[in-house]
Structure formats: C-alpha cells, structure tokens
Motif scaffolding. Sequence first.
Motif, PDB file in Angstrom:
ATOM      1  N   ARG A  83       8.728   0.235  -8.083  1.00 33.64           N
ATOM      2  CA  ARG A  83       8.428  -0.193  -6.721  1.00 33.64           C
ATOM      3  C   ARG A  83       7.617   0.858  -5.977  1.00 33.64           C
ATOM      4  NH1 ARG A  83      11.557  -4.267  -4.477  1.00 33.64           N
ATOM      5  NH2 ARG A  83      10.121  -3.963  -2.708  1.00 33.64           N
ATOM      6  N   LYS A  86       4.041   0.810  -7.211  1.00 33.51           N
ATOM      7  CA  LYS A  86       3.339  -0.372  -6.721  1.00 33.51           C
ATOM      8  C   LYS A  86       2.978  -0.230  -5.242  1.00 33.51           C
ATOM      9  CE  LYS A  86       3.720  -5.402  -6.393  1.00 33.51           C
ATOM     10  NZ  LYS A  86       4.584  -6.592  -6.668  1.00 33.51           N
ATOM     11  N   LYS A  87       3.935   0.223  -4.433  1.00 30.27           N
ATOM     12  CA  LYS A  87       3.699   0.349  -2.995  1.00 30.27           C
ATOM     13  C   LYS A  87       2.732   1.481  -2.672  1.00 30.27           C
ATOM     14  CE  LYS A  87       7.971  -1.727  -1.275  1.00 30.27           C
ATOM     15  NZ  LYS A  87       7.269  -2.757  -0.488  1.00 30.27           N
ATOM     16  N   ASN A  89       0.411   2.392  -4.678  1.00 27.15           N
ATOM     17  CA  ASN A  89      -0.846   2.044  -5.343  1.00 27.15           C
ATOM     18  C   ASN A  89      -1.351   3.204  -6.205  1.00 27.15           C
ATOM     19  OD1 ASN A  89      -2.943   0.288  -5.979  1.00 27.15           O
ATOM     20  ND2 ASN A  89      -4.244   1.046  -4.315  1.00 27.15           N
TER      21      ASN A  89
END
Length: 222
Positions: A83, A86-87, A89
């Motif tokens: 997570r 992903k957050k 990037n």
Amino acid sequence: MNAAIPFSAQLINLFAAVILLLAFAMLAQRRVLALINLFALQGLTLCLATLVAAVTTGQVHLYYSAGLTLALKVLLLPWILYRLVKKLNVKGEVEALINIPTTMLVGLVLVMIAFNVALPISELSHTITRGTLGIALAVVMLAFLMMITRQKAITQVVGFLSMENGLFLAATSATYGMPMVVELGIALDVLVGVIILGVFFFQIRDQFDSLDIHHMERLKDN
C-alpha cells in the motif's frame, strides 16, 4: 561414529539455508515490489522452519510463534508495504551506494564471519536447531548491509524487517524461541514502527518529492 542427523533437523537446516539465499536475493534486488515479495517469502520460510521445530519438540509456544510470523511477516506487513509503495508511487530501480557485485562479495565475507562467530555458541546449545545459528547471524548481517547500502527509505525498512527475521531465527536456534510475551511485544513494536515510518515516508516525499535519504542531508546543512 556420529549419529545420523534427524530428518526434522535436516528440514529445519534446509529452510534456514533458503532464508539465507533469500537474504542474498534481497541484497541483489533492485526493484521495490520484488524486494517485498522476497521478504514475504522469507517470512513464510521462517514460519515453516518454526512449525517443524514445534512439531518435533512439542514446544507449544512455537506454534503461536509460527502463526504470528505468518500473520505479521507474510500477510500484514507485506500488505502495508504494498500500500505504501502504491500510494507513494515508487517506481523504477532502487539505487545502491555500491554496485551489486561488490555488495555480494562483502556479503560473502560477512557470512564467513557470522559462521565463525556462531560456531562456539552453537556447540554449547543442545537444541535440534543449533545448526542454524550461524545462518541466523549471517541473515542479520546481510540485512544490516542492505540497510546501509540502499538510498530509498522504504528499502531500508525492508532491511530492518529482514534483520528481525534473522534475530527470530537466532532465538529459535539457541533456545527454541523467546517467551510469548516478549514475542508479542516485539511484534507490536515492529508493526507500530512500520506504520510510523509509513507516515514518515509521506513527509519525506512531500518535502523533497523523493524517497532518497540523501536529501535529508539538506536539513543538516541548513
């Protein structure tokens, strides 16, 4: 003539060898997502080794340790790291302070040192897992090497978690693990630490638009 090594001890040694190989793979890995996958696989192998030790010795707390490792190291922490990646990037390859071949050579030297340091200690132990003590110490040293040779903050966190895997394996090797209260306390500390570091990552990214820790030197210079 030396007695044959029990099959369970051979299986534990095999799992420990896989943990060491995964530590080397993590040391050579440049991509963050692949690094997290390797960490989860290392946690799963550690869980299996602990489970075999529990079945062989009848130590009930080792069953809880294996379950805690599965829940925390294989499922929850990798999910949190996914997570975060992903957050935040996070893309591309992770830059290292020294090149991979040199890092691997240094890792081999650390492994030899670890086995020589652990040898007299393992001879004093009477557990079936005593043969993995040198591997456990080597995993700790390789994880520390990964922490000091990587520039991305998130890869240093993975290195810290891998070091904790090595310490857990060392505790299992020497004394069949730590008391359950201690293990739960350490697990909670690690989980809270990762969450706090996740918040810290966002602060670094917002401030410097990057997760490279060398940007933190600007604060010291200012």
